[in-house]
Write a protein that holds these residues in place. Structure first.
Motif, PDB file in Angstrom:
ATOM      1  N   LEU A   1       0.824  -1.213   0.000  1.00 48.25           N
ATOM      2  CA  LEU A   1       0.000   0.000   0.000  1.00 48.25           C
ATOM      3  C   LEU A   1       0.858   1.263   0.000  1.00 48.25           C
ATOM      4  N   SER A   2       1.980   1.244   0.677  1.00 44.82           N
ATOM      5  CA  SER A   2       2.886   2.394   0.655  1.00 44.82           C
ATOM      6  C   SER A   2       3.436   2.627  -0.743  1.00 44.82           C
ATOM      7  N   ILE A   3       3.771   1.542  -1.430  1.00 46.49           N
ATOM      8  CA  ILE A   3       4.246   1.668  -2.808  1.00 46.49           C
ATOM      9  C   ILE A   3       3.145   2.222  -3.702  1.00 46.49           C
ATOM     10  N   LEU A   4       1.925   1.715  -3.524  1.00 48.34           N
ATOM     11  CA  LEU A   4       0.790   2.231  -4.306  1.00 48.34           C
ATOM     12  C   LEU A   4       0.545   3.715  -4.044  1.00 48.34           C
ATOM     13  N   ASP A   5       0.677   4.122  -2.792  1.00 48.66           N
ATOM     14  CA  ASP A   5       0.527   5.541  -2.459  1.00 48.66           C
ATOM     15  C   ASP A   5       1.528   6.395  -3.233  1.00 48.66           C
ATOM     16  N   ARG A   6       2.760   5.924  -3.314  1.00 46.64           N
ATOM     17  CA  ARG A   6       3.794   6.681  -4.034  1.00 46.64           C
ATOM     18  C   ARG A   6       3.552   6.669  -5.536  1.00 46.64           C
ATOM     19  N   VAL A   7       3.153   5.515  -6.077  1.00 49.62           N
ATOM     20  CA  VAL A   7       2.905   5.413  -7.516  1.00 49.62           C
ATOM     21  C   VAL A   7       1.728   6.293  -7.929  1.00 49.62           C
ATOM     22  N   LEU A   8       0.691   6.314  -7.113  1.00 50.07           N
ATOM     23  CA  LEU A   8      -0.500   7.105  -7.425  1.00 50.07           C
ATOM     24  C   LEU A   8      -0.352   8.575  -7.044  1.00 50.07           C
ATOM     25  N   HIS A   9       0.772   8.936  -6.437  1.00 51.60           N
ATOM     26  CA  HIS A   9       1.065  10.318  -6.029  1.00 51.60           C
ATOM     27  C   HIS A   9      -0.011  10.889  -5.109  1.00 51.60           C
ATOM     28  N   VAL A  10      -0.435  10.067  -4.171  1.00 50.09           N
ATOM     29  CA  VAL A  10      -1.381  10.543  -3.157  1.00 50.09           C
ATOM     30  C   VAL A  10      -0.643  10.546  -1.830  1.00 50.09           C
TER      31      VAL A  10
END
Length: 120
Positions: free
Chosen positions: A37-46
């Motif tokens: 989820l942390s990686i997804l947060d960074r990829v999605l720029h949120v």
């Protein structure tokens, strides 16, 4: 994965005991999900929205399984507060969580290892 789901189903079960395997498997899957989820947060720029929501969602199950794990070693759930002491508290908690179960019934209930042996 079953250990993780069992902890989530028993999310407010602060009574009883939890085996080492139950605690550490929940910890492992929880860590993996948090990293993803942390990686997804960074990829999605949120902002850390997904990881924060997930952390809040698993707070009670984590507290419950941690307290049950302490019960399994014969300690009160209040020992979880020692983790508030920087560094030293975390090390002490890791040692407690790695200890083996008390072999017989204790004041918190029957040994969960014996329950699984009788089922097989």
């Amino acid at each position: 994965m079953q250990w993780y789901l069992d902890v989530l189903k028993n999310y407010v079960g602060f009574q009883g005991r939890a085996r080492r395997k139950e605690y550490w498997m929940f910890f492992l899957f929880n860590s993996i999900v948090s990293i993803v989820l942390s990686i997804l947060d960074r990829v999605l720029h949120v902002s850390p929205l997904l990881s924060t929501l997930y952390s809040l969602a698993v707070l009670l199950p984590y507290l419950a399984v941690s307290i049950r794990r302490l019960h399994d070693t014969g300690k009160s759930g209040w020992w979880l507060l020692i983790g508030l002491i920087p560094l030293v508290g975390a090390i002490i908690l890791i040692v407690f969580m790695c200890q083996d179960s008390q072999p017989n019934d204790n004041q918190y209930g029957p040994n969960p290892k014996n329950e699984f042996k009788s089922l097989s």
